[in-house]
Design an enzyme around this catalytic site. Sequence first.
Site, PDB file in Angstrom:
ATOM      1  N   HIS A 168      -3.874  -4.619  15.282  1.00 55.30           N
ATOM      2  CA  HIS A 168      -4.595  -5.440  14.303  1.00 55.30           C
ATOM      3  C   HIS A 168      -5.212  -6.687  14.921  1.00 55.30           C
ATOM      4  O   HIS A 168      -5.972  -7.394  14.246  1.00 55.30           O
ATOM      5  CB  HIS A 168      -3.688  -5.817  13.143  1.00 55.30           C
ATOM      6  CG  HIS A 168      -4.398  -5.820  11.824  1.00 55.30           C
ATOM      7  ND1 HIS A 168      -3.746  -5.788  10.609  1.00 55.30           N
ATOM      8  CD2 HIS A 168      -5.720  -5.860  11.508  1.00 55.30           C
ATOM      9  CE1 HIS A 168      -4.630  -5.798   9.626  1.00 55.30           C
ATOM     10  NE2 HIS A 168      -5.832  -5.855  10.149  1.00 55.30           N
ATOM     11  N   ASP A 215      -1.444  -5.165   4.193  1.00 53.98           N
ATOM     12  CA  ASP A 215      -0.572  -5.214   5.365  1.00 53.98           C
ATOM     13  C   ASP A 215       0.842  -5.568   4.905  1.00 53.98           C
ATOM     14  O   ASP A 215       1.020  -6.274   3.911  1.00 53.98           O
ATOM     15  CB  ASP A 215      -1.090  -6.311   6.311  1.00 53.98           C
ATOM     16  CG  ASP A 215      -0.659  -6.156   7.754  1.00 53.98           C
ATOM     17  OD1 ASP A 215       0.491  -5.738   7.986  1.00 53.98           O
ATOM     18  OD2 ASP A 215      -1.460  -6.477   8.646  1.00 53.98           O
ATOM     19  N   HIS A 235       2.476  -7.419   6.846  1.00 53.91           N
ATOM     20  CA  HIS A 235       2.608  -8.696   7.539  1.00 53.91           C
ATOM     21  C   HIS A 235       1.385  -9.568   7.272  1.00 53.91           C
ATOM     22  O   HIS A 235       0.279  -9.057   7.070  1.00 53.91           O
ATOM     23  CB  HIS A 235       2.740  -8.464   9.043  1.00 53.91           C
ATOM     24  CG  HIS A 235       3.772  -7.445   9.399  1.00 53.91           C
ATOM     25  ND1 HIS A 235       3.467  -6.088   9.518  1.00 53.91           N
ATOM     26  CD2 HIS A 235       5.103  -7.560   9.630  1.00 53.91           C
ATOM     27  CE1 HIS A 235       4.582  -5.425   9.822  1.00 53.91           C
ATOM     28  NE2 HIS A 235       5.577  -6.290   9.886  1.00 53.91           N
ATOM     29  N   ASP A 289       0.037 -11.839   9.450  1.00 53.17           N
ATOM     30  CA  ASP A 289      -0.794 -11.958  10.654  1.00 53.17           C
ATOM     31  C   ASP A 289      -1.554 -13.273  10.703  1.00 53.17           C
ATOM     32  O   ASP A 289      -2.713 -13.326  11.144  1.00 53.17           O
ATOM     33  CB  ASP A 289      -1.775 -10.779  10.749  1.00 53.17           C
ATOM     34  CG  ASP A 289      -1.088  -9.448  10.955  1.00 53.17           C
ATOM     35  OD1 ASP A 289       0.113  -9.446  11.293  1.00 53.17           O
ATOM     36  OD2 ASP A 289      -1.735  -8.396  10.756  1.00 53.17           O
ATOM     37  N   HIS A 300      -1.452  -9.653  17.823  1.00 56.11           N
ATOM     38  CA  HIS A 300      -1.708  -8.888  16.603  1.00 56.11           C
ATOM     39  C   HIS A 300      -1.058  -9.546  15.388  1.00 56.11           C
ATOM     40  O   HIS A 300      -1.331  -9.146  14.253  1.00 56.11           O
ATOM     41  CB  HIS A 300      -1.285  -7.417  16.741  1.00 56.11           C
ATOM     42  CG  HIS A 300       0.185  -7.149  16.617  1.00 56.11           C
ATOM     43  ND1 HIS A 300       0.679  -5.911  16.253  1.00 56.11           N
ATOM     44  CD2 HIS A 300       1.275  -7.926  16.836  1.00 56.11           C
ATOM     45  CE1 HIS A 300       2.004  -5.954  16.247  1.00 56.11           C
ATOM     46  NE2 HIS A 300       2.383  -7.150  16.593  1.00 56.11           N
ATOM     47  N   ASP A 354      -4.008  -2.296   7.461  1.00 57.47           N
ATOM     48  CA  ASP A 354      -2.997  -1.921   8.447  1.00 57.47           C
ATOM     49  C   ASP A 354      -2.173  -0.790   7.848  1.00 57.47           C
ATOM     50  O   ASP A 354      -1.623  -0.935   6.748  1.00 57.47           O
ATOM     51  CB  ASP A 354      -2.115  -3.128   8.759  1.00 57.47           C
ATOM     52  CG  ASP A 354      -1.141  -2.897   9.906  1.00 57.47           C
ATOM     53  OD1 ASP A 354      -0.624  -1.773  10.028  1.00 57.47           O
ATOM     54  OD2 ASP A 354      -0.870  -3.856  10.648  1.00 57.47           O
ATOM     55  N   ASP A 392       0.657   0.087   8.320  1.00 54.16           N
ATOM     56  CA  ASP A 392       2.056  -0.238   8.019  1.00 54.16           C
ATOM     57  C   ASP A 392       2.219  -0.893   6.645  1.00 54.16           C
ATOM     58  O   ASP A 392       3.350  -1.182   6.219  1.00 54.16           O
ATOM     59  CB  ASP A 392       2.701  -1.075   9.125  1.00 54.16           C
ATOM     60  CG  ASP A 392       2.290  -2.540   9.164  1.00 54.16           C
ATOM     61  OD1 ASP A 392       1.795  -3.080   8.157  1.00 54.16           O
ATOM     62  OD2 ASP A 392       2.489  -3.174  10.226  1.00 54.16           O
ATOM     63  N   GLU A 409      -3.515   0.276  13.544  1.00 55.11           N
ATOM     64  CA  GLU A 409      -2.081   0.396  13.823  1.00 55.11           C
ATOM     65  C   GLU A 409      -1.520   1.810  13.630  1.00 55.11           C
ATOM     66  O   GLU A 409      -0.308   1.974  13.465  1.00 55.11           O
ATOM     67  CB  GLU A 409      -1.263  -0.622  13.017  1.00 55.11           C
ATOM     68  CG  GLU A 409      -1.564  -2.084  13.353  1.00 55.11           C
ATOM     69  CD  GLU A 409      -0.943  -2.582  14.653  1.00 55.11           C
ATOM     70  OE1 GLU A 409      -0.236  -1.805  15.320  1.00 55.11           O
ATOM     71  OE2 GLU A 409      -1.175  -3.769  14.996  1.00 55.11           O
TER      72      GLU A 409
END
Length: 325
Positions: A114, A142, A144, A146, A159, A248, A250, A293
Amino acid sequence: MNTDIVHSRFLSNTRDLGVVAVGFSKGQPKAGVDAGPEALIASGLLSRIQDELGYKLCGDAKVEKYEELIPTSDPDHRGMKNPGTVSSVNRQIHQQVYEHAKEGRLVLTLGGDHSVAIGTVTGSAKAIRERLDREIAVIWVDAHADINTPEGSESGNIHGMPVAFASGLAKSDKEEYFGWIRDDMLLNVKKLVYIGLRDVDNFEKKMLRENGIKAFSMFDVDRFGIGRVVDMALEYIGADTPIHLSFDVDALDPMWAPSTGTPVRGGLTLREGDYICEAVHQTGSLVAIDLVEVNPSLAATEAGAQETVRAGCSLVRCALGETLL
């Protein structure tokens, strides 16, 4: 599957798709995410986009490795790992996305980790400002946030920093370490919305609060349902704003996307992820998509890797207008 015909508000070449395939992994430590774009393309993603969804693919769909841009020596800087490499590659990605976006094309970037969003978001932002005199909004899907700065990051992995650099919350006066990012490339954090957060560092929580950034965690998805969350996100952005969707994989629960570098349980279902993409497409405001990702080497089984690739392909196709009926 049918294609949902939606009038684009901000694209002049509505059936042109600029493809940027980024085989890059240096924003994080786990090998294999550079193979994500190749796996997505090998599964037939681009051919289906062209043959079934009717897009004209523009540019070179070959996966770029950017090996010529990697410096021979790349020591840590301000705690960042591989800073020269990530900066140099993102500068090139920025230019690739910008060249497509300034022609009024929708831009699809396949990553890669990312960190590549430093280049994609700044490329979109600059092109839209020049072409339409508007700011972009970013919907960041996401697990996260980031949004770590170099000094706030515990790991030093870039990332985990792309939002900070793309918005100017992290700055550099050194050209080789993201100093090439100018004010006309920056994302306004008041036009940033997160969906799906569930693993956020304490420093990042502080950044979100102090900057008044709109964020919908998995608590909000559970409380309101994905439909209402997306409605609230789009209401916050406003109907007159071009949207860059950065997804992302994830963000999905590992049940649906196990083959990724930082999986976190309790995430979105595949249908919830698809819904986000479908709803953003239906606004007619989408100008760019990142899908990042996917790491085929990290699943416990080959079936898990293929499941993640299929999930990534599904997200992209939904964002490009594929419908259930």
